[in-house]
Design a protein around this motif. Structure first.
Motif, PDB file in Angstrom:
ATOM      1  N   LYS A 291       0.819  -1.222   0.000  1.00  0.00           N
ATOM      2  CA  LYS A 291       0.000   0.000   0.000  1.00  0.00           C
ATOM      3  C   LYS A 291       0.853   1.272   0.000  1.00  0.00           C
ATOM      4  O   LYS A 291       0.525   2.243  -0.644  1.00  0.00           O
ATOM      5  N   VAL A 292       1.954   1.234   0.741  1.00  0.00           N
ATOM      6  CA  VAL A 292       2.805   2.431   0.845  1.00  0.00           C
ATOM      7  C   VAL A 292       4.033   2.241  -0.041  1.00  0.00           C
ATOM      8  O   VAL A 292       4.830   1.337   0.179  1.00  0.00           O
ATOM      9  N   SER A 293       4.166   3.075  -1.059  1.00  0.00           N
ATOM     10  CA  SER A 293       5.309   2.937  -1.971  1.00  0.00           C
ATOM     11  C   SER A 293       6.490   3.735  -1.434  1.00  0.00           C
ATOM     12  O   SER A 293       6.399   4.396  -0.407  1.00  0.00           O
ATOM     13  N   GLY A 294       7.617   3.689  -2.152  1.00  0.00           N
ATOM     14  CA  GLY A 294       8.797   4.443  -1.722  1.00  0.00           C
ATOM     15  C   GLY A 294      10.087   3.932  -2.338  1.00  0.00           C
ATOM     16  O   GLY A 294      11.047   4.676  -2.461  1.00  0.00           O
ATOM     17  N   LEU A 295      10.109   2.647  -2.750  1.00  0.00           N
ATOM     18  CA  LEU A 295      11.323   2.095  -3.353  1.00  0.00           C
ATOM     19  C   LEU A 295      11.444   2.586  -4.794  1.00  0.00           C
ATOM     20  O   LEU A 295      10.493   2.510  -5.564  1.00  0.00           O
ATOM     21  N   GLN A 296      12.627   3.080  -5.129  1.00  0.00           N
ATOM     22  CA  GLN A 296      12.888   3.555  -6.497  1.00  0.00           C
ATOM     23  C   GLN A 296      14.228   3.017  -6.980  1.00  0.00           C
ATOM     24  O   GLN A 296      15.153   2.826  -6.185  1.00  0.00           O
ATOM     25  N   LEU A 297      14.326   2.778  -8.294  1.00  0.00           N
ATOM     26  CA  LEU A 297      15.610   2.391  -8.875  1.00  0.00           C
ATOM     27  C   LEU A 297      15.995   3.402  -9.945  1.00  0.00           C
ATOM     28  O   LEU A 297      15.151   4.115 -10.500  1.00  0.00           O
TER      29      LEU A 297
ATOM     30  N   VAL B 225      12.844   5.560 -10.977  1.00  0.00           N
ATOM     31  CA  VAL B 225      11.606   4.868 -11.367  1.00  0.00           C
ATOM     32  C   VAL B 225      11.047   4.149 -10.144  1.00  0.00           C
ATOM     33  O   VAL B 225      11.780   3.457  -9.433  1.00  0.00           O
ATOM     34  N   ASP B 226       9.741   4.287  -9.906  1.00  0.00           N
ATOM     35  CA  ASP B 226       9.114   3.585  -8.777  1.00  0.00           C
ATOM     36  C   ASP B 226       9.050   2.087  -9.032  1.00  0.00           C
ATOM     37  O   ASP B 226       8.715   1.655 -10.146  1.00  0.00           O
ATOM     38  N   VAL B 227       9.351   1.308  -7.990  1.00  0.00           N
ATOM     39  CA  VAL B 227       9.110  -0.144  -8.047  1.00  0.00           C
ATOM     40  C   VAL B 227       7.688  -0.337  -7.531  1.00  0.00           C
ATOM     41  O   VAL B 227       7.409  -0.055  -6.366  1.00  0.00           O
ATOM     42  N   PRO B 228       6.770  -0.778  -8.389  1.00  0.00           N
ATOM     43  CA  PRO B 228       5.349  -0.745  -8.004  1.00  0.00           C
ATOM     44  C   PRO B 228       5.017  -1.694  -6.854  1.00  0.00           C
ATOM     45  O   PRO B 228       5.403  -2.855  -6.879  1.00  0.00           O
TER      46      PRO B 228
ATOM     47  N   VAL C 244      15.140   4.459  -1.010  1.00  0.00           N
ATOM     48  CA  VAL C 244      13.771   4.546  -0.492  1.00  0.00           C
ATOM     49  C   VAL C 244      13.523   6.007  -0.166  1.00  0.00           C
ATOM     50  O   VAL C 244      14.287   6.626   0.586  1.00  0.00           O
ATOM     51  N   ILE C 245      12.463   6.559  -0.762  1.00  0.00           N
ATOM     52  CA  ILE C 245      12.142   7.951  -0.438  1.00  0.00           C
ATOM     53  C   ILE C 245      11.203   7.968   0.770  1.00  0.00           C
ATOM     54  O   ILE C 245      10.383   7.076   0.953  1.00  0.00           O
TER      55      ILE C 245
END
Length: 310
Positions: free
Chosen positions: A191-197, A204-207, A236-237
């Motif tokens: 539910k909570v995103s934040g990981l990006q590559l 880019v967000d990792v969905p 991680v943002i």
């Protein structure tokens, strides 16, 4: 996000095997990350691990995190913070020997679930390494053997929660880095995103996706494949709302494993190769990584060329 590689393993042993292997190959070469669905780990187990991880954070970690933030005077941060991460973590070791029974504050139910989860993830990691072997035209078991050393691989889990942050533009949940080890399997909050590559110069967000396992490649696979596969920078943002859960398991070489480019790959691709990655003992690499984790990986590889590991 729409192009992020999501790979369904459901028909891996049927007529879709070739197509699935091609998707994995493309992800390894061009993304360093992919997301697995129908990976064989029961959804009930994933739900249990998620529930117990969130419960444990609320009961045992949340207050500690707030106190740590207060003691460092971070509630009212006004300038960018570059030397710490907005995360609450603990580590579990599974192989070569487990420390789950020694970690304080874990309920018996949580210990049991994490032990079962680790066993399933270990099996999945080894299956994935064999799929990479198949794509690389290396003998089955080559990568597992490369990681084995004298006691078998190192395998452990970092359990992290990323609490709401008042100034997400000033502090990262986790600063940008590549992973030092082998292959990493992540159960992340759906539910909570934040990981990006980092892809082609863009973050880019990792969905987030329910019941998926996110896979990424570490520095050691880049070395063994002599750069054919790449470890990729990720971060991680922080967010102002919601606590993001992350359960990342690292299937790494043994401390005394000697890591070097696979000779079969060097021979086969001899005409195209413009550089050969170094040969070193994994423990020596980790010693260097400990001080340079949040810096580019290339100088680390360069430095290992000058280390006499043998």
């Amino acid at each position: 996000m729409e192009n992020f590689p999501v790979i369904n393993l459901e028909n891996l042993n049927g007529e879709e095997r070739k197509a699935i292997l091609e998707k994995i190959e493309d992800a390894c070469q061009n993304w360093g990350f992919f997301e697995l669905v129908n990976h064989g780990i029961p959804h009930e187990l994933l739900d249990t691990v998620e529930r117990l991880t969130k419960e444990h954070y609320r009961k045992c970690m949340e207050q500690r995190f707030k106190e740590a933030v207060a003691s460092k005077g971070l509630e009212g941060i006004q300038a960018e913070v570059k030397d710490l991460d907005w995360e609450s973590t603990f580590f579990l070791r599974h192989l070569p020997d487990s420390n789950i029974s020694e970690i304080p504050d874990l309920s018996q139910e949580y210990r049991k679930a994490m032990k079962e989860f680790a066993e399933k993830l270990e099996k999945l990691a080894e299956e994935l390494l064999d799929l990479l072997c198949e794509n690389l035209r290396l003998e089955k078991g080559y990568l597992k053997k490369a990681f084995y050393g004298s006691k078998g691989p190192n395998f452990g889990t970092k359990v992290a929660n990323y609490p709401p942050c008042p100034k997400p533009e000033l502090v990262k949940g986790l600063r940008a880095h590549t992973d030092a080890g082998g292959i990493i399997l992540l159960l992340q909050d759906d539910k909570v995103s934040g990981l990006q590559l980092l892809k082609d110069g863009h973050w880019v967000d990792v969905p987030p996706m329910r019941h998926s396992i996110v896979v990424n490649l570490g520095d050691q696979l880049e070395v063994i494949t002599n750069g054919k596969y790449k470890s990729v920078e990720h971060r991680v943002i922080s967010r102002t709302d919601g606590t993001r859960m992350s359960v990342a398991s690292f299937y790494n070489p043994a401390s005394d494993a000697v890591i070097y480019p696979a000779p079969a790959l060097l021979e086969r691709d001899a005409e195209e190769i413009d550089k050969v990655y170094p040969k070193f003992v994994f423990e020596d690499y980790m010693r260097l990584y400990a001080t340079l984790k949040f810096q580019p990986k290339e100088p680390r590889f360069q430095a290992m060329k000058g280390v006499d590991s043998f």
